[in-house]
Design a protein around this motif. Structure first.
Motif, PDB file in Angstrom:
ATOM      1  N   ALA B  20       0.830  -1.215   0.000  1.00 48.97           N
ATOM      2  CA  ALA B  20       0.000   0.000   0.000  1.00 48.97           C
ATOM      3  C   ALA B  20       0.864   1.265   0.000  1.00 48.97           C
ATOM      4  O   ALA B  20       0.489   2.291  -0.560  1.00 48.97           O
ATOM      5  CB  ALA B  20      -0.921   0.018   1.224  1.00 48.97           C
ATOM      6  N   TYR B  21       2.023   1.167   0.620  1.00 45.75           N
ATOM      7  CA  TYR B  21       2.956   2.294   0.655  1.00 45.75           C
ATOM      8  C   TYR B  21       3.478   2.551  -0.758  1.00 45.75           C
ATOM      9  O   TYR B  21       3.517   3.691  -1.228  1.00 45.75           O
ATOM     10  CB  TYR B  21       4.097   1.968   1.614  1.00 45.75           C
ATOM     11  CG  TYR B  21       4.959   3.125   2.090  1.00 45.75           C
ATOM     12  CD1 TYR B  21       4.657   4.448   1.804  1.00 45.75           C
ATOM     13  CD2 TYR B  21       6.078   2.866   2.881  1.00 45.75           C
ATOM     14  CE1 TYR B  21       5.458   5.478   2.274  1.00 45.75           C
ATOM     15  CE2 TYR B  21       6.883   3.895   3.357  1.00 45.75           C
ATOM     16  CZ  TYR B  21       6.578   5.205   3.044  1.00 45.75           C
ATOM     17  OH  TYR B  21       7.376   6.210   3.513  1.00 45.75           O
ATOM     18  N   ASP B  22       3.853   1.470  -1.439  1.00 45.79           N
ATOM     19  CA  ASP B  22       4.366   1.576  -2.811  1.00 45.79           C
ATOM     20  C   ASP B  22       3.328   2.235  -3.722  1.00 45.79           C
ATOM     21  O   ASP B  22       3.622   3.206  -4.418  1.00 45.79           O
ATOM     22  CB  ASP B  22       4.719   0.168  -3.317  1.00 45.79           C
ATOM     23  CG  ASP B  22       5.196   0.172  -4.763  1.00 45.79           C
ATOM     24  OD1 ASP B  22       6.286   0.708  -5.021  1.00 45.79           O
ATOM     25  OD2 ASP B  22       4.462  -0.355  -5.624  1.00 45.79           O
ATOM     26  N   GLU B  23       2.102   1.727  -3.673  1.00 46.30           N
ATOM     27  CA  GLU B  23       1.048   2.247  -4.554  1.00 46.30           C
ATOM     28  C   GLU B  23       0.756   3.719  -4.261  1.00 46.30           C
ATOM     29  O   GLU B  23       0.676   4.544  -5.172  1.00 46.30           O
ATOM     30  CB  GLU B  23      -0.237   1.421  -4.399  1.00 46.30           C
ATOM     31  CG  GLU B  23      -0.091   0.004  -4.949  1.00 46.30           C
ATOM     32  CD  GLU B  23      -1.298  -0.881  -4.657  1.00 46.30           C
ATOM     33  OE1 GLU B  23      -2.388  -0.356  -4.334  1.00 46.30           O
ATOM     34  OE2 GLU B  23      -1.145  -2.121  -4.752  1.00 46.30           O
ATOM     35  N   SER B  24       0.591   4.039  -2.967  1.00 45.72           N
ATOM     36  CA  SER B  24       0.175   5.403  -2.629  1.00 45.72           C
ATOM     37  C   SER B  24       1.321   6.407  -2.815  1.00 45.72           C
ATOM     38  O   SER B  24       1.086   7.560  -3.157  1.00 45.72           O
ATOM     39  CB  SER B  24      -0.356   5.465  -1.199  1.00 45.72           C
ATOM     40  OG  SER B  24       0.613   5.036  -0.277  1.00 45.72           O
ATOM     41  N   LEU B 276      -4.625   4.317  -4.180  1.00 46.57           N
ATOM     42  CA  LEU B 276      -4.042   4.636  -2.882  1.00 46.57           C
ATOM     43  C   LEU B 276      -3.801   3.404  -2.008  1.00 46.57           C
ATOM     44  O   LEU B 276      -3.358   3.512  -0.868  1.00 46.57           O
ATOM     45  CB  LEU B 276      -4.929   5.635  -2.136  1.00 46.57           C
ATOM     46  CG  LEU B 276      -4.952   7.036  -2.756  1.00 46.57           C
ATOM     47  CD1 LEU B 276      -5.969   7.915  -2.053  1.00 46.57           C
ATOM     48  CD2 LEU B 276      -3.572   7.683  -2.693  1.00 46.57           C
ATOM     49  N   GLY B 277      -4.120   2.229  -2.528  1.00 46.89           N
ATOM     50  CA  GLY B 277      -3.845   1.000  -1.780  1.00 46.89           C
ATOM     51  C   GLY B 277      -4.659   0.846  -0.510  1.00 46.89           C
ATOM     52  O   GLY B 277      -4.249   0.149   0.417  1.00 46.89           O
ATOM     53  N   LEU B 278      -5.824   1.508  -0.449  1.00 45.87           N
ATOM     54  CA  LEU B 278      -6.633   1.448   0.780  1.00 45.87           C
ATOM     55  C   LEU B 278      -7.158   0.039   1.061  1.00 45.87           C
ATOM     56  O   LEU B 278      -7.392  -0.323   2.212  1.00 45.87           O
ATOM     57  CB  LEU B 278      -7.803   2.435   0.683  1.00 45.87           C
ATOM     58  CG  LEU B 278      -7.382   3.908   0.634  1.00 45.87           C
ATOM     59  CD1 LEU B 278      -8.526   4.778   0.148  1.00 45.87           C
ATOM     60  CD2 LEU B 278      -6.909   4.369   2.005  1.00 45.87           C
TER      61      LEU B 278
END
Lengths: 191, 302
Positions: B20-24, B276-278
């Motif tokens: 999620a960190y990578d995507e956002s 945002l990888g939510l």
């Protein structure tokens, strides 16, 4: 009732080992230590340690290396550097802990039954071979080698991660793993 | 805004549990006109484990990453979002300059691999990039969505702000708080902002690791936070994944979303929700849904 002595004898100390330690990167400044205990106060893990960081420094500089190398303290250290940034004498205590970890593993005197050194060794092997760490396989290997019962607990968090799309079972590997191996070998030879 | 380019070193966690960190992060940077080019064939930084086994090998790992950056895009800054990667890379740079013995080992390995030996790569954390290269004022001007969530506790974690970094002050940093306030996200005064989450301890000495994270969550709640904002994949993992277990053990209910600062920032800057990888968040799903996902107009319920 048997009465036992709680202090070491001076003859068990090895001042030469202290001299060796002082020459290791990051360990130069431990003679500056005032024994003020700020490190132990700043450390979020000191309440679980058998020797607080302040006591570890006291032990190593008197040469009581057996205690310093076989204690749990160094394997509870999570490398958060709180001690190092708070130390009024600028001692890089975290780097001292790393040196003690390496020396404990080299002499094979690290406490048995603690999974932390197992994790470090498995991590080391995995990256040595593939150049990257694959979280799933690392945790699995560590659990199998230290405490297989932990797998029950791990399965629960594993399931939650899987459902959230965060558990990858892929084995990560770099393209030029051989290049990395050549580099490790060259670094060992020194020049 | 002029397009700025950075090399990007995601690190192992961002390929796994920290996806999620990578995507956002990618989306957040895109919104701000910052280009991230992933470093080719990057390797693991060695984290805290390598230094515990072999100092020389630990430095070789980081040196290869730095040399690849030097080779692939000289003069371009390298962005390392994981606090462990960030600290390890910068620590290696420090060790190479400080200790001739380590320097000669590292240089021998780089020469053998045909990689550049002279390295002048600037390693930077995304928070540092956003703060210094864009700035809170410029970010404030680009806000597209009005935050409708609750107050958050900004958690810096340990390694990013520690001795080798330049993200912020090592004791009581404030940049993350100020960045959140710049996009109108209310923050609480979180006193444990740099207290360590224990890192991999939740996987090794589980009870101890769990207790550290329980303290962090409890203090955030006590300060009035409804969510925690993090900037490290390991912190996010530890605080997010074990809330159920803490609840079982302590009887205290915990259901706090543990967000990446790039998710909050990205949302406020008008990013597409799916990017945002939510969906990768575990705790506080209801709040995440209410805060981030677009509410249907009132008529839809009538």
């Amino acid at each position: 009732m048997a009465v036992t002595r709680t202090l070491r004898y001076q003859r068990e100390a090895d001042p030469e080992w202290t001299e060796w330690l002082r020459r290791q990167p990051g360990c130069e400044a431990f003679w500056e230590c005032l024994q003020c205990g700020t490190c132990s106060g700043a450390c979020p893990l000191s309440i679980y340690m058998d020797f607080t960081p302040r006591r570890v420094i006291a032990l190593v500089r008197e040469g009581f290396y057996r205690d310093a190398l076989s204690c749990q303290t160094i394997w509870l250290c999570a490398s958060c550097y709180a001690c190092a940034v708070h130390c009024p004498r600028g001692i890089r205590i975290t780097d001292l802990m790393y040196t003690l970890k390496r020396e404990a593993i080299r002499r094979k005197v690290h406490p048995k039954g603690l999974p932390t050194p197992v994790l470090a060794q498995e991590f080391y092997r995995m990256v040595q071979r593939r150049g990257r760490n694959s979280e799933f396989w690392l945790v699995l290997r560590m659990a199998l080698k230290s405490d297989p019962w932990a797998l029950v607990r791990l399965a629960r968090s594993g399931w939650r991660l899987l459902r959230a799309g965060r558990l990858s079972m892929r084995t990560e590997q770099i393209r030029q793993a051989d290049q990395l191996r050549t580099m490790f070998a060259a670094a060992r030879e020194g020049r | 805004m002029a397009l700025r380019r950075y090399l990007y070193y995601p690190g192992c966690s961002l390929r796994g549990t920290g996806v999620a960190y990578d995507e956002s992060l990618r989306e957040c940077f895109r919104q701000l006109g910052l280009e991230l080019v992933e470093l080719e064939d990057w390797n693991c930084c060695g984290a805290t484990s390598y230094m515990a086994i072999d100092e020389g090998a630990a430095c070789v790992l980081s040196a290869r990453v730095l040399a690849l950056a030097q080779q692939q895009a000289p003069g371009v800054d390298l962005v390392a979002p994981c606090s462990a990667c960030y600290l390890v890379l910068r620590k290696t740079e420090d060790y190479i300059s400080r200790y001739p013995e380590i320097r000669s080992r590292v240089e021998a390995s780089l020469r053998k691999a045909g990689l550049p030996v002279q390295i002048g790569v600037q390693v930077r954390h995304p928070l540092e990039v956003l703060w210094e290269d864009v700035g809170p004022e410029a970010i404030r001007k680009r806000v597209q969505r009005h935050w409708r969530g609750g107050r958050v506790a900004c958690y810096y974690g340990c390694q990013a702000v520690r001795p080798y970094g330049e993200v912020d002050r090592p004791i009581r940093p404030t940049r993350l708080d100020e960045l959140m306030e710049a996009v109108n996200v209310p923050v609480v005064d979180y006193s444990l902002r740099t207290r360590c989450c224990g890192g991999s301890l939740t996987g090794t000495i589980h009870e101890v690791g769990l207790r550290l994270n329980y303290i962090l969550l409890k203090e955030a709640v006590r300060r009035g936070a409804e969510a925690i904002v993090t900037m490290c994949p390991l912190c996010q993992f530890n605080l997010d994944v074990f809330q159920n277990e803490m609840e079982r053990q302590t009887g205290e209910p915990f259901d706090l979303p543990v967000l990446y600062f790039t998710q909050v920032l990205g949302w406020c800057l008008g990013a597409e929700l799916e990017k945002l990888g939510l969906r990768h968040l575990i705790a506080g799903r209801d709040l995440v849904e209410r805060w981030f996902v677009k509410e249907r107009p009132v008529e839809a319920y009538v």
